[in-house]
Design a protein around this motif. Structure first.
Motif, PDB file in Angstrom:
ATOM      1  N   GLN A   1       0.844  -1.184   0.000  1.00 50.37           N
ATOM      2  CA  GLN A   1       0.000   0.000   0.000  1.00 50.37           C
ATOM      3  C   GLN A   1       0.887   1.243   0.000  1.00 50.37           C
ATOM      4  O   GLN A   1       1.768   1.393   0.822  1.00 50.37           O
ATOM      5  N   VAL A   2       0.630   2.115  -0.944  1.00 46.96           N
ATOM      6  CA  VAL A   2       1.420   3.337  -1.051  1.00 46.96           C
ATOM      7  C   VAL A   2       0.961   4.348  -0.010  1.00 46.96           C
ATOM      8  O   VAL A   2      -0.237   4.561   0.189  1.00 46.96           O
ATOM      9  N   GLN A   3       1.926   4.952   0.649  1.00 44.54           N
ATOM     10  CA  GLN A   3       1.603   5.956   1.659  1.00 44.54           C
ATOM     11  C   GLN A   3       2.708   6.995   1.718  1.00 44.54           C
ATOM     12  O   GLN A   3       3.894   6.675   1.601  1.00 44.54           O
ATOM     13  N   LEU A   4       2.305   8.249   1.895  1.00 44.33           N
ATOM     14  CA  LEU A   4       3.222   9.355   2.129  1.00 44.33           C
ATOM     15  C   LEU A   4       2.761  10.047   3.395  1.00 44.33           C
ATOM     16  O   LEU A   4       1.598  10.457   3.486  1.00 44.33           O
ATOM     17  N   VAL A   5       3.650  10.182   4.361  1.00 40.76           N
ATOM     18  CA  VAL A   5       3.296  10.786   5.630  1.00 40.76           C
ATOM     19  C   VAL A   5       4.259  11.928   5.929  1.00 40.76           C
ATOM     20  O   VAL A   5       5.452  11.699   6.152  1.00 40.76           O
ATOM     21  N   CYS A  22       8.998  13.619   4.777  1.00 44.12           N
ATOM     22  CA  CYS A  22       7.916  12.856   4.150  1.00 44.12           C
ATOM     23  C   CYS A  22       8.386  11.414   4.050  1.00 44.12           C
ATOM     24  O   CYS A  22       9.297  11.108   3.268  1.00 44.12           O
ATOM     25  N   ALA A  24       7.954   7.731   2.925  1.00 50.82           N
ATOM     26  CA  ALA A  24       7.249   7.008   1.866  1.00 50.82           C
ATOM     27  C   ALA A  24       7.256   5.515   2.144  1.00 50.82           C
ATOM     28  O   ALA A  24       8.233   4.966   2.669  1.00 50.82           O
ATOM     29  N   SER A  25       6.164   4.861   1.789  1.00 48.74           N
ATOM     30  CA  SER A  25       6.090   3.401   1.877  1.00 48.74           C
ATOM     31  C   SER A  25       5.297   2.894   0.685  1.00 48.74           C
ATOM     32  O   SER A  25       4.463   3.601   0.131  1.00 48.74           O
ATOM     33  N   GLY A  26       5.593   1.665   0.289  1.00 44.61           N
ATOM     34  CA  GLY A  26       4.900   1.071  -0.854  1.00 44.61           C
ATOM     35  C   GLY A  26       5.545   1.359  -2.192  1.00 44.61           C
ATOM     36  O   GLY A  26       5.103   0.836  -3.216  1.00 44.61           O
ATOM     37  N   TYR A 111       0.725  10.176  -6.208  1.00 44.61           N
ATOM     38  CA  TYR A 111       0.587   9.886  -4.779  1.00 44.61           C
ATOM     39  C   TYR A 111       0.774  11.173  -3.993  1.00 44.61           C
ATOM     40  O   TYR A 111       1.698  11.953  -4.274  1.00 44.61           O
ATOM     41  N   GLY A 113       0.560  13.027   0.100  1.00 51.34           N
ATOM     42  CA  GLY A 113       0.395  12.913   1.528  1.00 51.34           C
ATOM     43  C   GLY A 113      -0.768  13.749   2.016  1.00 51.34           C
ATOM     44  O   GLY A 113      -1.421  14.440   1.227  1.00 51.34           O
ATOM     45  N   GLN A 114      -1.009  13.709   3.321  1.00 53.01           N
ATOM     46  CA  GLN A 114      -2.129  14.435   3.916  1.00 53.01           C
ATOM     47  C   GLN A 114      -1.758  15.870   4.289  1.00 53.01           C
ATOM     48  O   GLN A 114      -2.645  16.685   4.573  1.00 53.01           O
TER      49      GLN A 114
END
Length: 122
Positions: A1-5, A22, A24-26, A111, A113-114
């Motif tokens: 699962q792609v995620q940017l935090v 930031c 990143a995962s996925g 993609y 982030g929030q």
């Protein structure tokens, strides 16, 4: 699962510094064009800086010399060092990833982030 935090936002006085990160995962940031964007209240989101696969960086003209974008490929993290902050830098800051199907530009980011809030007081 792609995620940017994103993280690292906060409130500072004019002239201060912040470093945004930031995570990143996925996917791996080394294979993407990575960018930072910002959106101030009542305004459209716009580009801040971007960095491509070979670490070529591009900044909007008004931020050159104050902001520095970088990547840590080993940690899969994108960063934005912000110095000499001004009240007009107040905004929500977003990181984003562009697979470079059409090059590393200010569009075609797939993609996001929030966001992390940066507030600069005078």
């Amino acid at each position: 699962q792609v995620q940017l935090v994103e993280s690292g936002g906060g409130s500072v006085q004019a002239g201060g510094s912040l470093k945004l990160s930031c995570a990143a995962s996925g996917f791996t940031v080394s294979t993407y064009c990575m960018g930072w964007f910002r959106q101030a209240p009542g305004r459209q989101r716009g580009p801040v800086a971007r960095i491509d696969r070979v670490n070529v960086t591009t900044y909007i003209d008004t931020l050159k010399g104050r902001f520095t974008i970088s990547k840590d490929n080993a940690k899969n993290i994108l960063s934005l060092q912000m110095n000499s902050l001004k009240p007009e830098d107040t905004a929500m800051y977003y990181c984003a990833a562009n697979p470079m199907w059409l090059g590393c530009d200010n569009e075609h980011y797939v993609y996001w982030g929030q966001g992390t809030q940066v507030t600069v007081s005078s």
